[in-house]
Design a protein around this motif. Structure first.
Motif, PDB file in Angstrom:
ATOM      1  N   UNK A  32       8.018 124.072 -41.752  1.00 33.84           N
ATOM      2  CA  UNK A  32       8.886 124.819 -41.231  1.00 33.84           C
ATOM      3  C   UNK A  32       9.233 124.619 -39.756  1.00 33.84           C
ATOM      4  N   UNK A  33       8.952 123.363 -39.176  1.00 37.82           N
ATOM      5  CA  UNK A  33       9.233 123.246 -37.844  1.00 37.82           C
ATOM      6  C   UNK A  33      10.707 122.456 -37.439  1.00 37.82           C
ATOM      7  N   UNK A  34      10.973 121.901 -38.438  1.00 32.41           N
ATOM      8  CA  UNK A  34      12.078 120.756 -38.184  1.00 32.41           C
ATOM      9  C   UNK A  34      13.143 120.732 -39.372  1.00 32.41           C
ATOM     10  N   UNK A  35      14.383 120.486 -38.630  1.00 34.34           N
ATOM     11  CA  UNK A  35      15.619 120.514 -39.762  1.00 34.34           C
ATOM     12  C   UNK A  35      16.200 119.126 -39.744  1.00 34.34           C
ATOM     13  N   UNK A  36      16.046 118.390 -40.581  1.00 32.12           N
ATOM     14  CA  UNK A  36      16.841 117.081 -40.781  1.00 32.12           C
ATOM     15  C   UNK A  36      18.323 117.401 -41.330  1.00 32.12           C
ATOM     16  N   UNK A  37      19.345 116.447 -41.126  1.00 31.69           N
ATOM     17  CA  UNK A  37      20.615 116.725 -41.541  1.00 31.69           C
ATOM     18  C   UNK A  37      21.363 115.622 -41.060  1.00 31.69           C
ATOM     19  N   UNK A  38      22.283 115.252 -41.932  1.00 25.33           N
ATOM     20  CA  UNK A  38      23.256 114.200 -41.573  1.00 25.33           C
ATOM     21  C   UNK A  38      24.416 114.433 -40.870  1.00 25.33           C
ATOM     22  N   UNK A  39      24.972 113.306 -39.975  1.00 28.33           N
ATOM     23  CA  UNK A  39      26.052 113.803 -38.960  1.00 28.33           C
ATOM     24  C   UNK A  39      26.814 112.564 -38.768  1.00 28.33           C
ATOM     25  N   UNK A  40      27.905 112.368 -39.010  1.00 32.75           N
ATOM     26  CA  UNK A  40      28.709 111.103 -39.096  1.00 32.75           C
ATOM     27  C   UNK A  40      28.072 109.868 -39.418  1.00 32.75           C
ATOM     28  N   UNK A  41      27.210 110.127 -40.687  1.00 31.51           N
ATOM     29  CA  UNK A  41      26.671 109.125 -41.243  1.00 31.51           C
ATOM     30  C   UNK A  41      25.409 108.690 -40.775  1.00 31.51           C
ATOM     31  N   UNK A  42      24.681 109.344 -40.042  1.00 32.95           N
ATOM     32  CA  UNK A  42      23.488 109.131 -39.432  1.00 32.95           C
ATOM     33  C   UNK A  42      22.488 110.273 -39.521  1.00 32.95           C
ATOM     34  N   UNK A  43      21.194 110.151 -39.674  1.00 32.23           N
ATOM     35  CA  UNK A  43      20.101 111.241 -39.825  1.00 32.23           C
ATOM     36  C   UNK A  43      19.965 111.662 -38.545  1.00 32.23           C
ATOM     37  N   UNK A  44      19.818 112.958 -38.367  1.00 33.87           N
ATOM     38  CA  UNK A  44      19.220 113.584 -37.046  1.00 33.87           C
ATOM     39  C   UNK A  44      18.181 114.737 -37.511  1.00 33.87           C
TER      40      UNK A  44
END
Length: 510
Positions: A32-44
Protein backbone atom coordinates in the motif's frame (compact mmCIF):
# COMPACT_ATOMS: atom_id res chain seq x y z
CA UNK A 1 18.20 2.15 -63.76
CA UNK A 2 16.58 1.09 -60.51
CA UNK A 3 15.09 3.99 -58.59
CA UNK A 4 14.17 4.25 -54.92
CA UNK A 5 11.39 6.57 -53.75
CA UNK A 6 12.30 8.55 -50.66
CA UNK A 7 9.88 11.00 -49.09
CA UNK A 8 11.30 13.46 -46.59
CA UNK A 9 8.62 14.95 -44.36
CA UNK A 10 8.80 17.31 -41.41
CA UNK A 11 6.31 16.14 -38.84
CA UNK A 12 5.51 17.60 -35.44
CA UNK A 13 5.23 14.66 -33.09
CA UNK A 14 3.33 16.45 -30.34
CA UNK A 15 3.50 13.22 -28.38
CA UNK A 16 4.44 14.63 -24.99
CA UNK A 17 1.78 17.31 -25.03
CA UNK A 18 -0.95 15.02 -26.33
CA UNK A 19 -0.48 12.54 -23.47
CA UNK A 20 0.76 14.85 -20.74
CA UNK A 21 -1.99 14.01 -18.25
CA UNK A 22 -2.66 10.40 -19.24
CA UNK A 23 -1.26 7.85 -16.78
CA UNK A 24 -2.47 4.32 -17.43
CA UNK A 25 -2.21 0.75 -16.13
CA UNK A 26 -1.97 1.89 -12.52
CA UNK A 27 -1.22 -0.79 -9.91
CA UNK A 28 -0.88 -0.28 -6.17
CA UNK A 29 1.78 -2.29 -4.35
CA UNK A 30 0.61 -4.98 -1.88
CA UNK A 31 2.12 -3.00 1.03
CA UNK A 32 0.00 0.00 0.00
CA UNK A 33 2.98 2.37 -0.19
CA UNK A 34 3.57 2.83 -3.93
CA UNK A 35 1.67 3.01 -7.20
CA UNK A 36 3.24 1.87 -10.46
CA UNK A 37 1.87 3.12 -13.76
CA UNK A 38 2.66 3.48 -17.45
CA UNK A 39 3.30 6.90 -18.95
CA UNK A 40 4.51 7.62 -22.49
CA UNK A 41 5.68 4.05 -22.90
CA UNK A 42 7.74 3.84 -19.69
CA UNK A 43 7.09 2.53 -16.18
CA UNK A 44 6.96 5.02 -13.28
CA UNK A 45 6.24 4.75 -9.56
CA UNK A 46 4.87 7.32 -7.16
CA UNK A 47 4.12 7.28 -3.42
CA UNK A 48 0.48 6.45 -2.71
CA UNK A 49 0.00 9.97 -1.35
CA UNK A 50 1.25 11.47 -4.64
CA UNK A 51 4.20 13.69 -5.44
CA UNK A 52 7.12 13.36 -7.82
CA UNK A 53 7.04 10.20 -9.94
CA UNK A 54 10.17 8.08 -10.28
CA UNK A 55 11.05 6.72 -13.70
CA UNK A 56 11.75 2.99 -13.53
CA UNK A 57 12.29 2.20 -17.23
CA UNK A 58 13.59 4.50 -19.96
CA UNK A 59 13.81 2.32 -23.06
CA UNK A 60 12.71 3.60 -26.47
CA UNK A 61 10.42 0.56 -26.70
CA UNK A 62 6.90 0.56 -25.24
CA UNK A 63 6.75 -0.60 -21.61
CA UNK A 64 3.41 -1.03 -19.85
CA UNK A 65 1.14 -3.28 -17.71
CA UNK A 66 3.15 -3.14 -14.44
CA UNK A 67 2.37 -5.92 -11.93
CA UNK A 68 3.74 -5.98 -8.37
CA UNK A 69 5.31 -8.98 -6.70
CA UNK A 70 3.64 -10.04 -3.45
CA UNK A 71 6.48 -8.64 -1.34
CA UNK A 72 6.29 -5.26 -3.16
CA UNK A 73 9.97 -5.52 -4.17
CA UNK A 74 9.69 -6.34 -7.90
CA UNK A 75 7.62 -5.17 -10.86
CA UNK A 76 6.79 -7.35 -13.87
CA UNK A 77 5.82 -5.55 -17.07
CA UNK A 78 5.35 -6.06 -20.80
CA UNK A 79 7.78 -4.55 -23.31
CA UNK A 80 8.29 -4.86 -27.06
CA UNK A 81 12.05 -4.34 -26.89
CA UNK A 82 12.64 -7.32 -29.15
CA UNK A 83 9.77 -6.85 -31.61
CA UNK A 84 6.79 -8.40 -29.85
CA UNK A 85 5.76 -8.00 -26.20
CA UNK A 86 7.67 -10.08 -23.65
CA UNK A 87 7.52 -10.20 -19.87
CA UNK A 88 10.32 -8.41 -17.99
CA UNK A 89 11.10 -8.14 -14.29
CA UNK A 90 12.70 -5.10 -12.65
CA UNK A 91 13.50 -4.00 -9.11
CA UNK A 92 11.05 -1.48 -7.66
CA UNK A 93 13.92 1.04 -7.49
CA UNK A 94 14.73 0.56 -11.16
CA UNK A 95 17.81 -0.84 -12.84
CA UNK A 96 18.37 -3.22 -15.73
CA UNK A 97 15.23 -5.40 -16.27
CA UNK A 98 15.52 -9.16 -16.60
CA UNK A 99 13.77 -10.66 -19.64
CA UNK A 100 11.64 -13.65 -18.61
CA UNK A 101 9.92 -14.73 -21.86
CA UNK A 102 11.33 -15.20 -25.35
CA UNK A 103 8.43 -16.45 -27.47
CA UNK A 104 7.43 -14.80 -30.76
CA UNK A 105 3.86 -14.35 -29.48
CA UNK A 106 2.90 -11.35 -27.33
CA UNK A 107 3.15 -12.02 -23.58
CA UNK A 108 1.27 -9.91 -20.99
CA UNK A 109 1.79 -10.27 -17.20
CA UNK A 110 -1.23 -10.49 -14.88
CA UNK A 111 -0.09 -11.57 -11.41
CA UNK A 112 2.51 -13.38 -9.32
CA UNK A 113 1.71 -16.77 -7.86
CA UNK A 114 1.04 -16.87 -4.09
CA UNK A 115 4.51 -18.36 -3.57
CA UNK A 116 5.91 -15.24 -5.31
CA UNK A 117 8.33 -17.34 -7.39
CA UNK A 118 6.45 -17.25 -10.69
CA UNK A 119 4.81 -14.67 -12.95
CA UNK A 120 1.51 -15.68 -14.57
CA UNK A 121 0.95 -14.18 -18.00
CA UNK A 122 -1.33 -14.44 -21.00
CA UNK A 123 -0.15 -15.40 -24.48
CA UNK A 124 -1.60 -16.83 -27.71
CA UNK A 125 0.72 -19.73 -28.36
CA UNK A 126 -0.83 -23.17 -28.54
CA UNK A 127 -4.21 -24.51 -27.46
CA UNK A 128 -4.44 -27.75 -25.52
CA UNK A 129 -5.24 -30.63 -27.93
CA UNK A 130 -8.51 -31.27 -26.07
CA UNK A 131 -9.61 -27.64 -26.26
CA UNK A 132 -13.05 -27.17 -27.83
CA UNK A 133 -12.62 -23.47 -28.48
CA UNK A 134 -12.01 -21.94 -31.87
CA UNK A 135 -8.21 -21.93 -32.41
CA UNK A 136 -7.45 -18.25 -32.94
CA UNK A 137 -4.88 -15.78 -31.70
CA UNK A 138 -7.74 -13.74 -30.25
CA UNK A 139 -8.28 -16.37 -27.58
CA UNK A 140 -5.13 -16.59 -25.50
CA UNK A 141 -3.91 -19.14 -22.97
CA UNK A 142 -2.43 -18.69 -19.50
CA UNK A 143 1.21 -19.50 -18.68
CA UNK A 144 3.62 -19.21 -15.77
CA UNK A 145 7.36 -18.56 -15.75
CA UNK A 146 9.87 -18.47 -12.92
CA UNK A 147 11.04 -15.06 -11.70
CA UNK A 148 14.52 -16.37 -12.51
CA UNK A 149 13.53 -17.15 -16.10
CA UNK A 150 13.51 -20.58 -17.69
CA UNK A 151 10.90 -22.63 -19.46
CA UNK A 152 7.31 -21.42 -19.46
CA UNK A 153 4.55 -23.84 -18.48
CA UNK A 154 0.93 -23.64 -19.62
CA UNK A 155 -1.28 -22.98 -16.60
CA UNK A 156 -4.67 -22.94 -18.36
CA UNK A 157 -5.64 -23.44 -21.99
CA UNK A 158 -8.71 -21.22 -21.82
CA UNK A 159 -8.57 -17.42 -22.30
CA UNK A 160 -8.13 -15.87 -18.84
CA UNK A 161 -7.23 -12.19 -18.40
CA UNK A 162 -6.73 -9.85 -15.42
CA UNK A 163 -5.79 -12.81 -13.22
CA UNK A 164 -5.73 -12.35 -9.45
CA UNK A 165 -4.72 -15.09 -6.96
CA UNK A 166 -6.02 -15.48 -3.42
CA UNK A 167 -3.43 -15.07 -0.67
CA UNK A 168 -3.24 -18.81 -0.03
CA UNK A 169 -2.96 -19.55 -3.75
CA UNK A 170 -5.90 -21.96 -3.69
CA UNK A 171 -8.17 -19.83 -5.89
CA UNK A 172 -7.84 -17.56 -8.86
CA UNK A 173 -10.16 -14.87 -10.20
CA UNK A 174 -10.15 -13.70 -13.83
CA UNK A 175 -12.40 -12.39 -16.57
CA UNK A 176 -12.92 -14.54 -19.63
CA UNK A 177 -12.69 -13.77 -23.36
CA UNK A 178 -15.19 -15.28 -25.77
CA UNK A 179 -14.78 -13.40 -29.04
CA UNK A 180 -13.31 -10.57 -31.08
CA UNK A 181 -14.87 -7.57 -29.30
CA UNK A 182 -12.45 -4.68 -28.79
CA UNK A 183 -11.52 -4.43 -25.10
CA UNK A 184 -11.87 -0.63 -25.07
CA UNK A 185 -15.38 -0.50 -26.54
CA UNK A 186 -17.76 0.99 -24.02
CA UNK A 187 -21.32 -0.11 -23.23
CA UNK A 188 -21.30 -3.21 -25.41
CA UNK A 189 -23.82 -5.91 -24.48
CA UNK A 190 -23.61 -9.22 -26.29
CA UNK A 191 -22.98 -12.93 -25.92
CA UNK A 192 -19.22 -12.25 -25.94
CA UNK A 193 -19.27 -9.71 -23.09
CA UNK A 194 -16.70 -10.63 -20.43
CA UNK A 195 -17.76 -12.49 -17.30
CA UNK A 196 -15.96 -13.22 -14.05
CA UNK A 197 -14.74 -16.75 -13.28
CA UNK A 198 -13.48 -18.33 -10.04
CA UNK A 199 -10.94 -21.12 -10.56
CA UNK A 200 -10.22 -23.70 -7.85
CA UNK A 201 -6.50 -24.29 -8.37
CA UNK A 202 -6.31 -27.52 -6.36
CA UNK A 203 -9.47 -29.20 -7.64
CA UNK A 204 -9.17 -27.70 -11.15
CA UNK A 205 -12.78 -26.64 -11.49
CA UNK A 206 -14.47 -23.38 -12.46
CA UNK A 207 -17.36 -21.34 -11.13
CA UNK A 208 -19.01 -18.59 -13.14
CA UNK A 209 -19.65 -15.58 -10.92
CA UNK A 210 -21.43 -13.16 -13.29
CA UNK A 211 -23.76 -13.79 -16.19
CA UNK A 212 -25.47 -10.61 -17.36
CA UNK A 213 -25.06 -9.59 -21.00
CA UNK A 214 -22.76 -6.64 -20.27
CA UNK A 215 -19.14 -6.26 -19.21
CA UNK A 216 -17.68 -7.39 -15.87
CA UNK A 217 -13.91 -7.19 -15.59
CA UNK A 218 -10.76 -6.99 -13.51
CA UNK A 219 -11.66 -8.91 -10.31
CA UNK A 220 -9.46 -8.65 -7.18
CA UNK A 221 -9.83 -10.70 -4.00
CA UNK A 222 -10.89 -9.09 -0.74
CA UNK A 223 -10.71 -12.47 0.97
CA UNK A 224 -11.56 -16.01 -0.12
CA UNK A 225 -15.27 -15.23 0.03
CA UNK A 226 -15.56 -11.78 -1.58
CA UNK A 227 -13.99 -9.63 -4.26
CA UNK A 228 -14.08 -6.25 -5.99
CA UNK A 229 -14.49 -5.88 -9.75
CA UNK A 230 -15.32 -3.39 -12.48
CA UNK A 231 -18.76 -3.51 -14.08
CA UNK A 232 -20.85 -1.48 -16.53
CA UNK A 233 -24.10 -2.42 -14.84
CA UNK A 234 -24.57 1.19 -13.77
CA UNK A 235 -23.74 2.69 -17.19
CA UNK A 236 -20.01 3.43 -16.95
CA UNK A 237 -17.45 1.11 -15.41
CA UNK A 238 -17.46 1.46 -11.63
CA UNK A 239 -16.17 -0.62 -8.73
CA UNK A 240 -18.56 -3.28 -7.43
CA UNK A 241 -18.31 -5.81 -4.61
CA UNK A 242 -19.37 -9.40 -5.08
CA UNK A 243 -19.41 -12.70 -3.21
CA UNK A 244 -18.05 -16.00 -4.54
CA UNK A 245 -21.11 -17.62 -2.92
CA UNK A 246 -23.49 -15.68 -5.16
CA UNK A 247 -26.08 -13.05 -4.41
CA UNK A 248 -26.53 -9.50 -5.62
CA UNK A 249 -23.40 -7.43 -6.13
CA UNK A 250 -23.02 -4.09 -4.35
CA UNK A 251 -21.97 -0.92 -6.14
CA UNK A 252 -19.00 0.73 -4.42
CA UNK A 253 -18.14 3.83 -6.48
CA UNK A 254 -20.32 6.19 -8.49
CA UNK A 255 -18.18 7.85 -11.15
CA UNK A 256 -19.99 9.38 -14.12
CA UNK A 257 -19.19 10.06 -17.79
CA UNK A 258 -15.97 8.03 -18.08
CA UNK A 259 -15.14 4.42 -17.20
CA UNK A 260 -12.89 3.30 -14.37
CA UNK A 261 -9.97 1.14 -15.54
CA UNK A 262 -7.04 -0.86 -14.13
CA UNK A 263 -8.39 -1.91 -10.73
CA UNK A 264 -5.90 -3.11 -8.11
CA UNK A 265 -5.90 -3.49 -4.31
CA UNK A 266 -3.31 -3.36 -1.52
CA UNK A 267 -3.22 -5.90 1.30
CA UNK A 268 -4.74 -3.36 3.70
CA UNK A 269 -7.71 -2.71 1.42
CA UNK A 270 -6.77 0.44 -0.50
CA UNK A 271 -8.21 0.35 -4.02
CA UNK A 272 -6.43 1.97 -6.94
CA UNK A 273 -7.80 2.67 -10.42
CA UNK A 274 -7.56 5.00 -13.39
CA UNK A 275 -10.20 7.53 -14.40
CA UNK A 276 -9.90 9.71 -17.52
CA UNK A 277 -6.11 9.65 -17.48
CA UNK A 278 -5.70 10.30 -13.75
CA UNK A 279 -5.03 7.85 -10.93
CA UNK A 280 -7.30 7.53 -7.88
CA UNK A 281 -7.26 5.62 -4.63
CA UNK A 282 -10.37 4.58 -2.72
CA UNK A 283 -10.40 3.89 1.00
CA UNK A 284 -13.05 4.10 3.73
CA UNK A 285 -15.66 5.13 1.17
CA UNK A 286 -13.66 8.09 -0.15
CA UNK A 287 -12.12 8.42 -3.62
CA UNK A 288 -8.95 10.51 -3.75
CA UNK A 289 -7.29 11.80 -6.92
CA UNK A 290 -3.53 11.36 -6.69
CA UNK A 291 -1.59 14.48 -7.63
CA UNK A 292 1.42 13.28 -9.61
CA UNK A 293 4.28 15.25 -11.11
CA UNK A 294 6.14 13.50 -13.91
CA UNK A 295 9.54 14.97 -14.75
CA UNK A 296 10.50 13.33 -18.00
CA UNK A 297 12.52 14.39 -21.01
CA UNK A 298 11.11 13.78 -24.48
CA UNK A 299 12.27 10.49 -25.97
CA UNK A 300 12.54 12.13 -29.40
CA UNK A 301 12.65 15.59 -30.95
CA UNK A 302 9.40 17.51 -31.38
CA UNK A 303 10.25 17.87 -35.08
CA UNK A 304 11.49 14.83 -36.92
CA UNK A 305 12.66 14.20 -40.47
CA UNK A 306 11.18 10.91 -41.64
CA UNK A 307 12.54 9.04 -44.65
CA UNK A 308 9.79 7.02 -46.26
CA UNK A 309 10.92 3.98 -48.18
CA UNK A 310 8.48 1.10 -48.42
CA UNK A 311 6.30 2.25 -45.52
CA UNK A 312 3.25 3.29 -47.52
CA UNK A 313 0.14 1.39 -46.43
CA UNK A 314 -1.30 1.33 -49.98
CA UNK A 315 -0.66 2.87 -53.38
CA UNK A 316 -1.94 3.16 -56.96
CA UNK A 317 -0.13 4.01 -60.20
CA UNK A 318 -1.45 6.73 -62.51
CA UNK A 319 -2.77 5.62 -65.93
CA UNK A 320 0.24 7.18 -67.69
CA UNK A 321 2.65 5.54 -65.28
CA UNK A 322 4.34 8.80 -64.33
CA UNK A 323 3.21 9.13 -60.70
CA UNK A 324 1.90 7.13 -57.80
CA UNK A 325 -0.63 8.04 -55.13
CA UNK A 326 -0.22 6.43 -51.74
CA UNK A 327 -1.14 6.63 -48.07
CA UNK A 328 1.52 7.31 -45.45
CA UNK A 329 0.66 7.78 -41.76
CA UNK A 330 -3.01 8.23 -42.71
CA UNK A 331 -2.50 11.03 -45.27
CA UNK A 332 -2.48 10.97 -49.06
CA UNK A 333 0.70 11.78 -51.02
CA UNK A 334 1.63 11.72 -54.71
CA UNK A 335 5.17 11.19 -55.96
CA UNK A 336 6.87 11.25 -59.34
CA UNK A 337 7.97 7.78 -60.39
CA UNK A 338 11.07 9.13 -62.14
CA UNK A 339 12.22 11.90 -59.83
CA UNK A 340 10.62 11.20 -56.45
CA UNK A 341 9.20 14.74 -56.32
CA UNK A 342 6.38 14.62 -53.79
CA UNK A 343 3.15 16.52 -53.17
CA UNK A 344 1.13 16.14 -50.01
CA UNK A 345 -2.55 15.85 -50.93
CA UNK A 346 -4.21 15.72 -47.50
CA UNK A 347 -3.13 17.03 -44.11
CA UNK A 348 -5.84 16.08 -41.64
CA UNK A 349 -5.95 14.65 -38.11
CA UNK A 350 -8.26 11.93 -39.44
CA UNK A 351 -7.31 8.90 -41.50
CA UNK A 352 -7.50 8.57 -45.29
CA UNK A 353 -7.33 5.36 -47.35
CA UNK A 354 -8.48 3.53 -50.54
CA UNK A 355 -6.59 5.84 -52.91
CA UNK A 356 -6.79 5.65 -56.70
CA UNK A 357 -6.57 7.74 -59.87
CA UNK A 358 -9.46 8.39 -62.22
CA UNK A 359 -9.17 6.58 -65.58
CA UNK A 360 -7.90 9.79 -67.23
CA UNK A 361 -5.45 10.46 -64.38
CA UNK A 362 -6.89 13.92 -63.70
CA UNK A 363 -8.54 13.12 -60.37
CA UNK A 364 -7.67 11.32 -57.16
CA UNK A 365 -10.26 9.35 -55.21
CA UNK A 366 -10.06 8.31 -51.56
CA UNK A 367 -12.07 7.63 -48.42
CA UNK A 368 -11.63 9.91 -45.42
CA UNK A 369 -12.84 9.65 -41.84
CA UNK A 370 -14.33 13.11 -41.44
CA UNK A 371 -17.23 14.46 -39.39
CA UNK A 372 -17.55 11.26 -37.34
CA UNK A 373 -17.95 8.88 -40.31
CA UNK A 374 -16.13 7.56 -43.36
CA UNK A 375 -16.92 9.47 -46.57
CA UNK A 376 -15.81 9.54 -50.22
CA UNK A 377 -13.72 12.46 -51.52
CA UNK A 378 -12.24 13.53 -54.83
CA UNK A 379 -9.27 15.83 -55.48
CA UNK A 380 -8.66 17.75 -58.71
CA UNK A 381 -6.06 20.27 -59.88
CA UNK A 382 -7.30 23.88 -59.90
CA UNK A 383 -5.09 24.75 -62.87
CA UNK A 384 -6.12 22.33 -65.60
CA UNK A 385 -2.93 22.97 -67.62
CA UNK A 386 -0.85 21.28 -64.90
CA UNK A 387 -0.18 17.75 -66.10
CA UNK A 388 0.76 16.02 -62.86
CA UNK A 389 -0.27 16.06 -59.22
CA UNK A 390 3.27 15.75 -57.85
CA UNK A 391 4.25 19.21 -59.15
CA UNK A 392 0.83 20.87 -59.02
CA UNK A 393 0.21 24.14 -57.19
CA UNK A 394 -3.42 24.39 -56.08
CA UNK A 395 -5.75 21.48 -55.39
CA UNK A 396 -9.48 21.30 -54.81
CA UNK A 397 -11.12 18.66 -52.62
CA UNK A 398 -14.79 17.74 -53.17
CA UNK A 399 -16.98 15.52 -51.01
CA UNK A 400 -18.77 13.10 -53.33
CA UNK A 401 -20.61 11.07 -50.70
CA UNK A 402 -20.71 12.55 -47.19
CA UNK A 403 -23.43 11.28 -44.87
CA UNK A 404 -23.74 9.88 -41.37
CA UNK A 405 -23.36 6.36 -42.82
CA UNK A 406 -19.96 4.71 -43.13
CA UNK A 407 -18.95 4.97 -46.82
CA UNK A 408 -15.55 3.76 -47.97
CA UNK A 409 -13.60 1.59 -50.45
CA UNK A 410 -14.44 3.83 -53.45
CA UNK A 411 -13.52 2.79 -57.01
CA UNK A 412 -13.95 4.67 -60.29
CA UNK A 413 -15.84 3.01 -63.10
CA UNK A 414 -13.50 2.35 -66.05
CA UNK A 415 -15.47 4.91 -68.11
CA UNK A 416 -14.87 7.50 -65.38
CA UNK A 417 -18.54 8.42 -65.10
CA UNK A 418 -19.38 6.80 -61.76
CA UNK A 419 -17.86 5.82 -58.44
CA UNK A 420 -18.72 2.61 -56.60
CA UNK A 421 -18.35 2.36 -52.82
CA UNK A 422 -19.38 0.29 -49.82
CA UNK A 423 -22.00 1.69 -47.45
CA UNK A 424 -22.14 0.47 -43.86
CA UNK A 425 -19.47 -2.12 -44.71
CA UNK A 426 -21.60 -4.53 -46.78
CA UNK A 427 -23.90 -2.62 -49.16
CA UNK A 428 -22.47 -1.96 -52.63
CA UNK A 429 -23.57 1.40 -54.05
CA UNK A 430 -22.78 3.59 -57.07
CA UNK A 431 -22.54 7.39 -57.18
CA UNK A 432 -23.13 9.07 -60.54
CA UNK A 433 -20.70 11.97 -60.98
CA UNK A 434 -23.08 13.84 -63.31
CA UNK A 435 -26.46 13.40 -61.60
CA UNK A 436 -24.94 13.14 -58.09
CA UNK A 437 -27.43 10.38 -57.30
CA UNK A 438 -26.65 7.17 -55.39
CA UNK A 439 -28.17 3.78 -56.21
CA UNK A 440 -27.83 0.42 -54.49
CA UNK A 441 -26.25 -2.39 -56.51
CA UNK A 442 -26.01 -5.19 -53.95
CA UNK A 443 -27.92 -5.00 -50.65
CA UNK A 444 -26.00 -5.64 -47.46
CA UNK A 445 -28.15 -8.70 -46.74
CA UNK A 446 -25.97 -10.62 -49.21
CA UNK A 447 -22.84 -10.09 -47.11
CA UNK A 448 -21.51 -10.25 -43.59
CA UNK A 449 -18.56 -8.20 -42.36
CA UNK A 450 -16.26 -9.61 -39.71
CA UNK A 451 -13.78 -6.74 -39.84
CA UNK A 452 -13.43 -3.36 -41.47
CA UNK A 453 -12.58 -3.61 -45.19
CA UNK A 454 -13.12 -7.36 -45.60
CA UNK A 455 -15.53 -7.05 -48.55
CA UNK A 456 -14.56 -7.30 -52.24
CA UNK A 457 -15.94 -6.10 -55.57
CA UNK A 458 -14.59 -5.08 -58.98
CA UNK A 459 -15.93 -3.25 -62.05
CA UNK A 460 -16.17 -4.85 -65.48
CA UNK A 461 -14.06 -3.17 -68.20
CA UNK A 462 -17.20 -1.80 -69.89
CA UNK A 463 -18.54 -0.36 -66.58
CA UNK A 464 -21.79 -2.31 -66.94
CA UNK A 465 -21.28 -5.07 -64.35
CA UNK A 466 -19.64 -5.99 -61.08
CA UNK A 467 -18.05 -9.17 -59.87
CA UNK A 468 -18.67 -9.62 -56.13
CA UNK A 469 -18.19 -12.08 -53.32
CA UNK A 470 -21.52 -12.75 -51.66
CA UNK A 471 -23.54 -15.19 -49.53
CA UNK A 472 -26.58 -16.50 -51.35
CA UNK A 473 -27.57 -19.60 -49.40
CA UNK A 474 -27.35 -18.39 -45.78
CA UNK A 475 -24.22 -20.39 -45.10
CA UNK A 476 -20.72 -19.34 -44.24
CA UNK A 477 -19.01 -19.66 -47.60
CA UNK A 478 -18.77 -17.08 -50.34
CA UNK A 479 -19.80 -17.47 -53.96
CA UNK A 480 -18.87 -15.31 -56.92
CA UNK A 481 -21.70 -13.17 -58.23
CA UNK A 482 -22.19 -11.17 -61.43
CA UNK A 483 -24.48 -8.20 -60.90
CA UNK A 484 -25.62 -5.44 -63.22
CA UNK A 485 -24.38 -1.91 -62.51
CA UNK A 486 -27.95 -0.72 -63.11
CA UNK A 487 -28.93 -1.98 -59.68
CA UNK A 488 -32.10 -3.50 -61.08
CA UNK A 489 -31.16 -7.18 -61.05
CA UNK A 490 -30.26 -9.78 -58.46
CA UNK A 491 -26.73 -11.19 -58.60
CA UNK A 492 -26.12 -14.23 -60.82
CA UNK A 493 -24.26 -16.94 -58.91
CA UNK A 494 -21.33 -18.03 -61.08
CA UNK A 495 -19.81 -20.65 -58.80
CA UNK A 496 -22.36 -22.51 -56.62
CA UNK A 497 -19.57 -24.85 -55.57
CA UNK A 498 -20.39 -25.25 -51.89
CA UNK A 499 -16.89 -24.06 -51.05
CA UNK A 500 -15.50 -20.61 -50.44
CA UNK A 501 -14.69 -18.58 -53.56
CA UNK A 502 -13.04 -15.16 -53.57
CA UNK A 503 -11.20 -12.35 -55.42
CA UNK A 504 -12.81 -12.66 -58.90
CA UNK A 505 -11.41 -10.59 -61.78
CA UNK A 506 -12.47 -9.93 -65.34
CA UNK A 507 -10.22 -10.65 -68.29
CA UNK A 508 -8.98 -7.50 -70.01
CA UNK A 509 -11.62 -7.76 -72.74
CA UNK A 510 -14.37 -8.36 -70.19
Amino acid sequence: MKKTLILISLIASGFAGATENWMRYSAISPDGQTIAFSYQGDIFTVPVKGGDAKQITSHTAYDYMPVWSNDSKKIAFASNRFGNFDVFLVDKEGGLPNRLTFHSANDFPYDFTASNDKVVFGSSRLDHPKSMQFPTGTLSELYEVSVNGGREIQFLSIPAEAVNFSKDGNFMLFHDVKGYEDEWRKHQTSSVARDLILYDVKNKNFKKLTDWNGEDRNPVFIDNNSYYFLSEKSGSFNVWKGSVNGGAAEKVTDFKTHPLRFLSKSDDGILCFGYHGDIYTFSNGVAQKIEITVRKDNSKNDLEIIHVGGNASEFAVSPNGNEIVYVFKGDVFVSSVEFGTTKRITNTPEMERSVSFSPDGKKILFAGERNKSWNVYEVTKVHVDEKSFFNSTLLKETALVETADEEFDPKYAPNGEEVAFLKERTTLCVYNLKTKLVRTILPGSYNYSYSDGDQYYTWSPDSKYFLVQFFEFDRWNSDIGLVSASGKDKPLNLTQSGYGNSMPKFSQDG
